[in-house]
Motif scaffolding. Structure first.
Motif, PDB file in Angstrom:
ATOM      1  N   ARG A   1      10.582  -6.039  -3.751  1.00 41.31           N
ATOM      2  CA  ARG A   1      11.406  -5.325  -5.052  1.00 41.31           C
ATOM      3  C   ARG A   1      11.357  -3.832  -4.778  1.00 41.31           C
ATOM      4  NH1 ARG A   1      15.366  -6.334  -8.743  1.00 41.31           N
ATOM      5  NH2 ARG A   1      14.917  -5.082 -10.552  1.00 41.31           N
ATOM      6  N   ALA A   2       9.914  -3.282  -4.170  1.00 41.19           N
ATOM      7  CA  ALA A   2      10.034  -1.661  -3.864  1.00 41.19           C
ATOM      8  C   ALA A   2       8.724  -1.553  -3.168  1.00 41.19           C
ATOM      9  CB  ALA A   2       9.881  -1.051  -5.093  1.00 41.19           C
ATOM     10  N   LEU A   3       8.752  -0.353  -2.546  1.00 42.37           N
ATOM     11  CA  LEU A   3       7.492   0.213  -2.076  1.00 42.37           C
ATOM     12  C   LEU A   3       6.977   1.028  -2.764  1.00 42.37           C
ATOM     13  CD1 LEU A   3       5.687   1.088   0.542  1.00 42.37           C
ATOM     14  CD2 LEU A   3       7.307   3.039   0.515  1.00 42.37           C
ATOM     15  N   VAL A   4       5.383   0.765  -3.161  1.00 43.06           N
ATOM     16  CA  VAL A   4       4.888   1.572  -4.117  1.00 43.06           C
ATOM     17  C   VAL A   4       3.651   2.422  -3.141  1.00 43.06           C
ATOM     18  CG1 VAL A   4       3.663   1.959  -6.284  1.00 43.06           C
ATOM     19  CG2 VAL A   4       5.460   0.284  -6.183  1.00 43.06           C
ATOM     20  N   MET A   5       3.782   3.876  -3.213  1.00 43.80           N
ATOM     21  CA  MET A   5       2.991   4.466  -2.184  1.00 43.80           C
ATOM     22  C   MET A   5       2.151   5.614  -3.189  1.00 43.80           C
ATOM     23  SD  MET A   5       3.269   5.923   1.480  1.00 43.80           S
ATOM     24  CE  MET A   5       1.847   6.141   2.617  1.00 43.80           C
ATOM     25  N   PRO A   6       0.902   5.255  -3.790  1.00 40.82           N
ATOM     26  CA  PRO A   6       0.545   6.227  -4.404  1.00 40.82           C
ATOM     27  C   PRO A   6      -0.551   7.179  -3.748  1.00 40.82           C
ATOM     28  CG  PRO A   6      -0.967   4.117  -4.845  1.00 40.82           C
ATOM     29  CD  PRO A   6       0.077   4.139  -3.735  1.00 40.82           C
ATOM     30  N   THR A   7      -0.480   7.581  -2.682  1.00 38.73           N
ATOM     31  CA  THR A   7      -1.334   8.190  -1.716  1.00 38.73           C
ATOM     32  C   THR A   7      -1.588   9.642  -2.269  1.00 38.73           C
ATOM     33  OG1 THR A   7      -1.826   8.948   0.451  1.00 38.73           O
ATOM     34  CG2 THR A   7       0.316   8.859  -0.259  1.00 38.73           C
ATOM     35  N   PHE A   8      -2.581  10.091  -1.992  1.00 41.81           N
ATOM     36  CA  PHE A   8      -2.897  11.581  -2.158  1.00 41.81           C
ATOM     37  C   PHE A   8      -2.602  12.416  -0.963  1.00 41.81           C
ATOM     38  CE2 PHE A   8      -5.399   9.881  -5.485  1.00 41.81           C
ATOM     39  CZ  PHE A   8      -5.387  10.808  -6.629  1.00 41.81           C
TER      40      PHE A   8
ATOM     41  N   SER B   1      -1.025  -4.593   2.550  1.00 44.78           N
ATOM     42  CA  SER B   1      -1.529  -4.982   3.866  1.00 44.78           C
ATOM     43  C   SER B   1      -2.424  -3.927   4.274  1.00 44.78           C
ATOM     44  CB  SER B   1      -0.356  -4.892   4.834  1.00 44.78           C
ATOM     45  OG  SER B   1       0.279  -3.621   4.890  1.00 44.78           O
ATOM     46  N   GLY B   2      -3.096  -4.176   5.274  1.00 38.61           N
ATOM     47  CA  GLY B   2      -4.032  -3.571   5.849  1.00 38.61           C
ATOM     48  C   GLY B   2      -5.316  -4.040   6.260  1.00 38.61           C
ATOM     49  N   GLY B   3      -6.001  -3.597   7.366  1.00 37.85           N
ATOM     50  CA  GLY B   3      -7.178  -4.235   7.724  1.00 37.85           C
ATOM     51  C   GLY B   3      -8.294  -4.401   6.951  1.00 37.85           C
ATOM     52  N   PHE B   4      -9.128  -5.321   6.853  1.00 38.03           N
ATOM     53  CA  PHE B   4     -10.114  -5.791   6.025  1.00 38.03           C
ATOM     54  C   PHE B   4     -11.360  -4.866   6.442  1.00 38.03           C
ATOM     55  CE2 PHE B   4      -8.302 -10.369   5.511  1.00 38.03           C
ATOM     56  CZ  PHE B   4      -7.395  -9.732   4.498  1.00 38.03           C
ATOM     57  N   ARG B   5     -11.120  -3.496   6.106  1.00 36.22           N
ATOM     58  CA  ARG B   5     -12.292  -2.567   6.371  1.00 36.22           C
ATOM     59  C   ARG B   5     -12.234  -1.331   5.462  1.00 36.22           C
ATOM     60  NH1 ARG B   5     -10.652   0.207  11.996  1.00 36.22           N
ATOM     61  NH2 ARG B   5      -8.212   0.501  11.660  1.00 36.22           N
ATOM     62  N   HIS B   6     -13.133  -0.601   5.807  1.00 37.96           N
ATOM     63  CA  HIS B   6     -13.273   0.791   5.017  1.00 37.96           C
ATOM     64  C   HIS B   6     -13.680   0.477   3.611  1.00 37.96           C
ATOM     65  CE1 HIS B   6     -11.603   2.640   8.361  1.00 37.96           C
ATOM     66  NE2 HIS B   6     -10.411   2.105   8.396  1.00 37.96           N
TER      67      HIS B   6
ATOM     68  N   PRO C   1       4.782 -14.134  -2.701  1.00 36.55           N
ATOM     69  CA  PRO C   1       5.637 -14.273  -3.833  1.00 36.55           C
ATOM     70  C   PRO C   1       6.944 -14.050  -3.952  1.00 36.55           C
ATOM     71  CG  PRO C   1       3.551 -12.547  -4.163  1.00 36.55           C
ATOM     72  CD  PRO C   1       3.955 -12.761  -2.544  1.00 36.55           C
ATOM     73  N   PHE C   2       7.567 -14.532  -4.898  1.00 37.62           N
ATOM     74  CA  PHE C   2       9.206 -14.796  -4.721  1.00 37.62           C
ATOM     75  C   PHE C   2       9.504 -13.166  -4.959  1.00 37.62           C
ATOM     76  CE2 PHE C   2      12.960 -14.469  -7.616  1.00 37.62           C
ATOM     77  CZ  PHE C   2      13.955 -14.922  -6.680  1.00 37.62           C
ATOM     78  N   ARG C   3       8.739 -12.430  -5.574  1.00 41.04           N
ATOM     79  CA  ARG C   3       9.167 -11.029  -5.963  1.00 41.04           C
ATOM     80  C   ARG C   3       7.777 -10.070  -6.046  1.00 41.04           C
ATOM     81  NH1 ARG C   3      13.076  -8.248 -10.640  1.00 41.04           N
ATOM     82  NH2 ARG C   3      11.354  -8.873 -11.867  1.00 41.04           N
ATOM     83  N   PHE C   4       8.010  -9.089  -5.449  1.00 39.72           N
ATOM     84  CA  PHE C   4       6.706  -8.313  -5.260  1.00 39.72           C
ATOM     85  C   PHE C   4       6.961  -6.747  -5.215  1.00 39.72           C
ATOM     86  CE2 PHE C   4       7.758  -9.788  -1.025  1.00 39.72           C
ATOM     87  CZ  PHE C   4       7.573  -8.772  -0.217  1.00 39.72           C
ATOM     88  N   LEU C   5       5.840  -6.196  -5.211  1.00 45.11           N
ATOM     89  CA  LEU C   5       5.724  -4.744  -4.827  1.00 45.11           C
ATOM     90  C   LEU C   5       4.771  -4.489  -3.588  1.00 45.11           C
ATOM     91  CD1 LEU C   5       4.839  -3.098  -8.369  1.00 45.11           C
ATOM     92  CD2 LEU C   5       7.071  -2.897  -7.142  1.00 45.11           C
ATOM     93  N   PHE C   6       5.537  -3.574  -2.759  1.00 40.39           N
ATOM     94  CA  PHE C   6       4.365  -3.740  -1.422  1.00 40.39           C
ATOM     95  C   PHE C   6       3.914  -2.410  -1.152  1.00 40.39           C
ATOM     96  CE2 PHE C   6       5.236  -3.561   3.316  1.00 40.39           C
ATOM     97  CZ  PHE C   6       3.783  -4.072   3.825  1.00 40.39           C
ATOM     98  N   TYR C   7       2.627  -2.420  -0.757  1.00 33.73           N
ATOM     99  CA  TYR C   7       2.034  -1.100  -0.173  1.00 33.73           C
ATOM    100  C   TYR C   7       1.342  -1.316   1.185  1.00 33.73           C
ATOM    101  CZ  TYR C   7      -0.977   2.961  -0.739  1.00 33.73           C
ATOM    102  OH  TYR C   7      -1.635   4.479  -0.477  1.00 33.73           O
ATOM    103  N   PRO C   8       1.750  -0.914   2.423  1.00 27.31           N
ATOM    104  CA  PRO C   8       0.939  -0.788   3.475  1.00 27.31           C
ATOM    105  C   PRO C   8       0.036   0.083   3.750  1.00 27.31           C
ATOM    106  CG  PRO C   8       3.282  -0.177   3.815  1.00 27.31           C
ATOM    107  CD  PRO C   8       3.072  -0.216   2.117  1.00 27.31           C
ATOM    108  N   ALA C   9      -1.289   0.055   3.941  1.00 29.95           N
ATOM    109  CA  ALA C   9      -2.179   1.062   3.828  1.00 29.95           C
ATOM    110  C   ALA C   9      -3.489   0.813   4.193  1.00 29.95           C
ATOM    111  CB  ALA C   9      -2.111   2.229   2.618  1.00 29.95           C
ATOM    112  N   GLN C  10      -4.201   1.573   4.687  1.00 35.31           N
ATOM    113  CA  GLN C  10      -5.726   1.087   5.197  1.00 35.31           C
ATOM    114  C   GLN C  10      -6.282   1.213   3.890  1.00 35.31           C
ATOM    115  OE1 GLN C  10      -6.822  -0.314   7.775  1.00 35.31           O
ATOM    116  NE2 GLN C  10      -4.930  -0.172   8.735  1.00 35.31           N
ATOM    117  N   PHE C  11      -7.526   0.781   3.602  1.00 34.36           N
ATOM    118  CA  PHE C  11      -8.140   0.928   2.546  1.00 34.36           C
ATOM    119  C   PHE C  11      -9.200   2.247   2.353  1.00 34.36           C
ATOM    120  CE2 PHE C  11      -6.856  -3.393   2.583  1.00 34.36           C
ATOM    121  CZ  PHE C  11      -6.194  -3.627   1.247  1.00 34.36           C
TER     122      PHE C  11
END
Length: 404
Positions: free
Chosen positions: A301-308, A259-264, A221-231
């Motif tokens: 636009r930003a990295l958003v990382m809501p991990t526990f 992003s992240g592999g299509f598993r878990h 997308p032209f503008r987006f939030l990004f979260y790289p993490a396995q599921f």
């Protein structure tokens, strides 16, 4: 290992690279350690790299390191893991596995004075001699309600591994001061043997060129939030999707790239996005090679990382280094890692997450300020500083061995 081994120069130091490139943070940490060892004074240290995955070969060539290909990693790690599951004490493993584990014999034949294990392998506490081990997190203790660290025998296996690493290794590397405190408190070991060696942004972020067909290949997308993490459940994708749905009521152009592999738990997360009517706003791009990540951070636009999970994480470091604003869970060592270069929220609170996303999505000045602060902070957390820390830690560890 006799003290005499450290009264001569150079010290024969081995690095065991049993972790594959697909292992994410552990692979990146191992790569940072390999690079740090390549910068050690050759008069004081002679470095031997032992690995099995051939994807390490070009990395070692780039670092000017000689690597030794191992033949028995697969079976050796299986034997080590079996010994861990059976809860065989570390001392007994060190006495017996030299006879039964071909990988231990293979490593011993390299005749190193000490070994570094950067990926918290069970083998690190079962290897005879002096070993520097690693503990990346104790989330099975601090977040035990997540099945990926507690279901079945996972809790007990992790506990067996980390307790033995903390006690049997001559030194243990952790990611932060918070991580150091957690190991000391959990296993009642001396704080002097637990060393904080924080993650740094991988050097390849700035040393590799973006692929020429990046935009055509990913069609972001032209503008987006990004979260790289396995599921995994602890990555908290569902609350993030709920938050995006609320943000969309005010900003209809909001988009999220995952992003992240299509598993878990991928299917579960995708089904949840469909149930909320959010599929059109969310892009699932699958596994992204490390060398392509810079393109995502530079466009986001930003990295958003809501991990526990923590104590710290690598994506915020990558984002800060590339001028991408950071929104992250305010947990454990994340304040230590990001300081005032990030916006924080509780990973339990969709409302807090939404408020922070609304701020950065709608305020260009704030986004630019976060980007500037991130770049400034990252300049004090580079591979050069990591190299210096590794050298200081090794000097202290081996000086202490000689004194004993």
């Amino acid at each position: 290992m006799k003290e005499a081994a450290f009264s001569r120069q150079p010290v024969e130091l081995g690095l065991f690279l049993g972790v594959a490139p697909t292992a994410g943070g552990m692979f990146q940490y191992a790569q940072s350690l390999a690079e740090a060892l390549s910068k050690l004074d050759p008069v004081r240290y002679k470095v031997t790299i032992a690995y099995s995955d051939q994807e390490w070969a070009p990395i070692l060539v780039r670092l000017g390191l000689q690597g030794k290909t191992l033949k028995h990693v697969k079976w050796g790690q299986r034997i080590a893991n079996a010994a861990m599951v059976l809860q065989i004490p570390a001392g007994m493993c060190q006495r017996l596995l030299c006879w039964f584990n071909p990988l231990v014999n293979e490593l011993r034949q390299l005749r190193c004075d000490a070994w570094i294990f950067p990926a918290q392998e069970a083998l690190s506490y079962q290897m005879p001699g002096l070993v520097v081990g690693t503990i990346h997190d104790l989330m099975h203790r601090y977040e035990p309600h997540f099945p990926e660290v507690s279901s079945g025998f996972r809790f007990h296996i992790r506990e067996q591994r980390f307790r033995n690493i903390s006690r049997a290794c001559v030194a243990v590397l952790v990611d932060s001061k918070v991580g150091q405190d957690q190991v000391v408190q959990s296993y009642h070991v001396e704080a002097s043997k637990i060393f904080s060696l924080p993650y740094v942004a991988p050097s390849y972020l700035s040393s590799t060129n973006e692929r020429e067909d990046f935009d055509r290949h990913y069609q972001l997308p032209f503008r987006f939030l990004f979260y790289p993490a396995q599921f995994w459940p602890h990555k908290n994708h569902k609350r993030l999707i709920e938050s995006i749905k609320t943000v969309a009521q005010r900003y209809p152009d909001v988009a999220l790239v995952l992003s992240g592999g299509f598993r878990h738990a991928y299917e579960e997360v995708r089904d949840y996005a469909e149930a909320l009517g959010m599929v059109e706003r969310i892009r699932f791009v699958g596994y992204v090679p490390d060398t392509d990540l810079q393109g995502f951070y530079r466009r986001a636009r930003a990295l958003v990382m809501p991990t526990f999970f923590g104590p710290t994480n690598i994506p915020p470091l990558e984002a800060m280094a590339l001028g991408c604003p950071v929104l992250v869970s305010g947990i454990y060592g994340m304040f230590e890692q990001c300081g005032d270069a990030a916006l924080y929220f509780s990973p339990l609170s969709v409302d807090e997450m939404t408020d922070q996303i609304l701020k950065v999505w709608g305020d260009d000045a704030l986004a630019q300020e976060l980007a500037r602060k991130g770049i400034e902070r990252s300049q004090g957390k580079t591979q050069l500083q990591f190299n210096d820390q590794v050298r200081t830690i090794l000097d202290r560890v081996f000086a202490a061995v000689v004194q004993k």
